[in-house]
Write an enzyme that holds these catalytic residues in place. Structure first.
Site, PDB file in Angstrom:
ATOM      1  CD1 TRP A 133      20.897  20.389  29.833  1.00 26.46           C
ATOM      2  CD2 TRP A 133      22.018  21.671  28.398  1.00 26.46           C
ATOM      3  NE1 TRP A 133      21.318  21.507  30.511  1.00 26.46           N
ATOM      4  CE2 TRP A 133      22.009  22.315  29.647  1.00 26.46           C
ATOM      5  CE3 TRP A 133      22.665  22.311  27.328  1.00 26.46           C
ATOM      6  CZ2 TRP A 133      22.628  23.543  29.864  1.00 26.46           C
ATOM      7  CZ3 TRP A 133      23.272  23.551  27.542  1.00 26.46           C
ATOM      8  CH2 TRP A 133      23.255  24.139  28.791  1.00 26.46           C
TER       9      TRP A 133
ATOM     10  CG  ASN B 269      26.535  24.996  29.328  1.00 23.14           C
ATOM     11  OD1 ASN B 269      26.400  26.034  28.688  1.00 23.14           O
ATOM     12  ND2 ASN B 269      26.232  24.902  30.621  1.00 23.14           N
ATOM     13  CD  GLU B 270      28.042  29.140  30.823  1.00 13.48           C
ATOM     14  OE1 GLU B 270      27.425  30.132  30.409  1.00 13.48           O
ATOM     15  OE2 GLU B 270      28.072  28.805  32.034  1.00 13.48           O
TER      16      GLU B 270
ATOM     17  CE1 TYR C 218      22.727  34.434  31.455  1.00 18.71           C
ATOM     18  CE2 TYR C 218      24.737  33.413  30.616  1.00 18.71           C
ATOM     19  CZ  TYR C 218      23.352  33.443  30.719  1.00 18.71           C
ATOM     20  OH  TYR C 218      22.604  32.479  30.085  1.00 18.71           O
TER      21      TYR C 218
ATOM     22  CD  GLU D  94      24.101  29.808  28.308  1.00 19.88           C
ATOM     23  OE1 GLU D  94      24.018  30.481  29.365  1.00 19.88           O
ATOM     24  OE2 GLU D  94      24.505  28.638  28.289  1.00 19.88           O
TER      25      GLU D  94
ATOM     26  CD1 TRP E 121      18.949  31.017  31.242  1.00 18.10           C
ATOM     27  CD2 TRP E 121      19.995  29.623  29.855  1.00 18.10           C
ATOM     28  NE1 TRP E 121      19.024  29.813  31.868  1.00 18.10           N
ATOM     29  CE2 TRP E 121      19.660  28.928  31.035  1.00 18.10           C
ATOM     30  CE3 TRP E 121      20.642  28.935  28.840  1.00 18.10           C
ATOM     31  CZ2 TRP E 121      19.967  27.586  31.240  1.00 18.10           C
ATOM     32  CZ3 TRP E 121      20.954  27.610  29.040  1.00 18.10           C
ATOM     33  CH2 TRP E 121      20.624  26.937  30.232  1.00 18.10           C
TER      34      TRP E 121
END
Length: 403
Positions: free
Chosen positions: A82, A192-193, A270, A310, A352
């Site tokens: 970040w 991020n996303e 994921y 990720e 991740w």
């Protein structure tokens, strides 16, 4: 008066020693591949979102050094983290940014590249989330009813641009190098996303990415840029919606990545979150379809490199055993390596997330502590060696003039 360095060189100071970094040390894109100094660049890596905030405490900075040393030893050379800790609209960058200065300096010293993400879609309680930007606008009299107006409200967009400018043009207090001139930064990530479930047409995010990609590039022509999207297909490719995990979030993998200024594509993976009701084999089947469809489309439609930015498997799910995560990692790594070996668009994968010992407060079930999770660590090490070998030389020690 001393002569200025050539235009493709950067004069900087590290620990009082004058260093010249040639402009060739920036990672570039050629077609579907990354290049460094004219040679293909492949790498394994990890996420460590915590770096800046931990480094804000000088007594904790040894953890950053330890993480980078653990990365460099097995050949992991890309770390995603970040670059935000924005707690109020008048002080978009507070004390943690000095920690980010240290992170960049320490990454360079250990031969590690950084992907810096500029804002977060989600609430992570450290600042930098889109809802905070929306809240600032509401406090200034804006009528906003949905947090997704982060992407469309002009005042909110201005707050974001202020943050981007502050980061990109910051001069590092440890190296005296402006961020936009520092080859230690592999790429900027817009968000991020990003998600906008209130606009599944994808228009809101498409317009926001178009605008902000142009803005970042106007400030910094040296570095690569990516969006930070997870890879969900949108309505521009209805035949590809079958590869989504049963829902959409307002992004469009193909259309978003065709925007000028976006240099490479990213996906996340994921299946344990996205397909929770499925059994283990079904999740692996989903994963294989997810990877292969994006590999094919990235090569044939987008013509850009692909990074799995990720991926992870939680140890907190019912029925978990170590072999599950090892199989998950191996599936991704084998696919990435096979793609890269055959000169496809795959450039690497970032799990991740990495923690070092003594960081239990950052545990979320997805963490990997290399010294404790030995079977997973061995799989990571094997992949790092394999994919790094495709570069022809070990850039983890030759990057940035370290040799």
């Amino acid at each position: 008066m001393a002569a200025s360095p050539p235009a493709d060189q950067i004069q900087r100071v590290d620990g009082g020693v004058s260093v010249v970094v040639n402009g060739q040390d920036f990672v570039r894109v050629r077609g579907i591949h990354f290049e460094l100094r004219g040679r293909p660049f492949y790498s394994n890596g990890f996420n460590a979102y915590w770096l800046m905030n931990v480094a804000a405490d000088p007594e904790q900075r040894f953890r950053i050094t330890e993480a980078f040393q653990q990365a460099a030893n097995p050949g992991m050379s890309i770390v995603r983290t970040w670059a935000f800790s924005t707690l109020d609209s008048d002080h978009l960058l507070i004390s943690p940014v000095h920690g980010l200065d240290f992170v960049l300096a320490e990454a360079r010293r250990n031969g590690v590249y950084l992907i810096l993400s500029l804002v977060n879609n989600f609430d992570n309680n450290v600042g930098g989330e889109k809802y905070r930007y929306v809240q600032w606008a509401i406090e200034r009299g804006q009528s906003i009813s949905n947090v997704d107006e982060f992407f469309t409200n002009e005042l909110v967009r201005g707050f974001y641009r202020d943050h981007v400018r502050a980061v990109v043009t910051r001069v590092n207090t440890f190296t005296n190098v402006t961020y936009r001139d520092d080859p230690t930064i592999f790429a900027w990530e817009l968000m991020n996303e990003p998600r906008s479930p209130s606009d599944l047409s994808g228009r809101a995010i498409q317009d926001w990415v178009t605008t902000m990609a142009s803005y970042v590039k106007s400030l910094d022509s040296n570095h690569l840029l990516e969006i930070g999207i997870e890879g969900f297909y949108g309505y521009s490719t209805p035949n590809r919606l079958q590869y989504n995990p049963g829902f959409q979030i307002g992004t469009d993998y193909i259309r978003n990545n065709q925007i000028p200024g976006i240099d490479f594509t990213t996906i996340h993976a994921y299946p344990d979150q996205w397909t929770q009701e499925s059994d283990e084999q079904s999740q692996l089947n989903f994963l294989n379809r997810w990877l292969q469809s994006h590999i094919q489309d990235t090569a044939s439609i987008l013509g850009k490199p692909l990074l799995v930015a990720e991926f992870g498997r939680s140890v907190r799910l019912d029925g978990y055993y170590t072999g599950q995560r090892d199989m998950f990692f191996s599936t991704i790594y084998n696919t990435i390596y096979g793609c890269a070996q055959s000169e496809g668009p795959c450039a690497g994968a970032l799990f991740w997330h990495l923690l070092v010992e003594g960081m239990e407060n950052y545990s979320d079930g997805y963490e990997v502590i290399l010294s404790e999770h030995t079977s997973t660590a061995n799989i990571i090490l094997q992949q790092s060696r394999q994919i790094s070998s495709l570069r022809g030389q070990n850039y983890s020690t030759t990057m940035l003039g370290l040799n």
